[in-house]
Motif scaffolding. Structure first.
Motif, short mmCIF file in Angstrom:
data_model
loop_
_atom_site.label_atom_id
_atom_site.label_comp_id
_atom_site.label_asym_id
_atom_site.label_seq_id
_atom_site.Cartn_x
_atom_site.Cartn_y
_atom_site.Cartn_z
N ARG A 119 0.84 -1.20 0.00
CA ARG A 119 0.00 0.00 0.00
C ARG A 119 0.87 1.25 0.00
N LEU A 120 2.00 1.19 0.68
CA LEU A 120 2.92 2.33 0.70
C LEU A 120 3.41 2.62 -0.71
N SER A 121 3.72 1.57 -1.46
CA SER A 121 4.17 1.75 -2.84
C SER A 121 3.07 2.37 -3.70
N MET A 122 1.83 1.88 -3.54
CA MET A 122 0.70 2.44 -4.28
C MET A 122 0.47 3.89 -3.89
N LEU A 123 0.55 4.16 -2.59
CA LEU A 123 0.34 5.51 -2.07
C LEU A 123 1.34 6.48 -2.67
N ALA A 124 2.61 6.09 -2.66
CA ALA A 124 3.66 6.95 -3.23
C ALA A 124 3.38 7.22 -4.71
N GLY A 125 2.99 6.19 -5.44
CA GLY A 125 2.71 6.36 -6.86
C GLY A 125 1.53 7.29 -7.12
N LEU A 126 0.45 7.11 -6.36
CA LEU A 126 -0.73 7.96 -6.54
C LEU A 126 -0.46 9.41 -6.16
N LEU A 127 0.41 9.61 -5.17
CA LEU A 127 0.71 10.96 -4.71
C LEU A 127 1.90 11.58 -5.45
N ASN A 128 2.55 10.79 -6.32
CA ASN A 128 3.68 11.27 -7.11
C ASN A 128 4.85 11.73 -6.23
N VAL A 129 5.13 10.94 -5.19
CA VAL A 129 6.27 11.19 -4.31
C VAL A 129 7.00 9.86 -4.12
N SER A 130 8.21 9.92 -3.59
CA SER A 130 8.94 8.67 -3.36
C SER A 130 8.50 8.04 -2.04
N MET A 131 8.68 6.74 -1.96
CA MET A 131 8.36 6.04 -0.70
C MET A 131 9.23 6.57 0.43
N MET A 132 10.50 6.83 0.14
CA MET A 132 11.40 7.32 1.18
C MET A 132 10.96 8.69 1.69
N TRP A 133 10.42 9.52 0.81
CA TRP A 133 9.94 10.82 1.26
C TRP A 133 8.77 10.64 2.21
#
Length: 133
Positions: free
Chosen positions: A58-72
């Motif tokens: 979900r973190l990976s999907m979240l980052a993609g949808l929000l156009n930010v990196s997972m690390m950010w």
């Protein structure tokens, strides 16, 4: 300005703060993002309120949808959203202070509620014990 604040770094923002900021930057509501992620609204609210965190998928999907990196999202490092505009800075500082006060109050209230629960349990126990005469 040499004293720039890293608004979304680990000292200034939580995981939930970063999720909310990135979501707002995209123009999505909590309900919209929750639907796109396939999670309940309460789940997303829990993430933004720092009550829980998503699993890796979900973190990976979240980052993609929000156009930010997972690390950010995790620690504020990497590709994320821009800091607030200069005019928003003073207001943001005030809001951060209020938010910190609210978090401290929530912690205190939880401790007090636990104490009240223990007191109620003790009263019930004392009410059922035979009185020494």
């Amino acid at each position: 300005m040499t004293d720039e604040i890293d608004w979304y770094g680990p000292e200034a923002a939580t995981f939930g703060d970063r999720v909310a900021a990135a979501r707002e930057q995209t123009g999505m509501t909590q309900a919209m993002l929750a639907k796109r992620l396939g999670v309940r609204l309460s789940t997303l609210r829990g993430w933004e309120d720092d009550l829980s965190e998503p699993r890796a998928n979900r973190l990976s999907m979240l980052a993609g949808l929000l156009n930010v990196s997972m690390m950010w999202l995790i620690n504020g490092e990497g590709e994320g959203v821009d800091a607030p505009e200069a005019g928003e800075t003073a207001r943001r500082v005030d809001l951060e202070e209020v938010l910190a006060d609210m978090r401290a109050l929530r912690t205190d209230l939880l401790k007090k509620a636990e104490t009240v629960g223990k007191m109620e349990k003790r009263i019930r126990r004392l009410m059922t014990e035979p009185a020494d005469a």
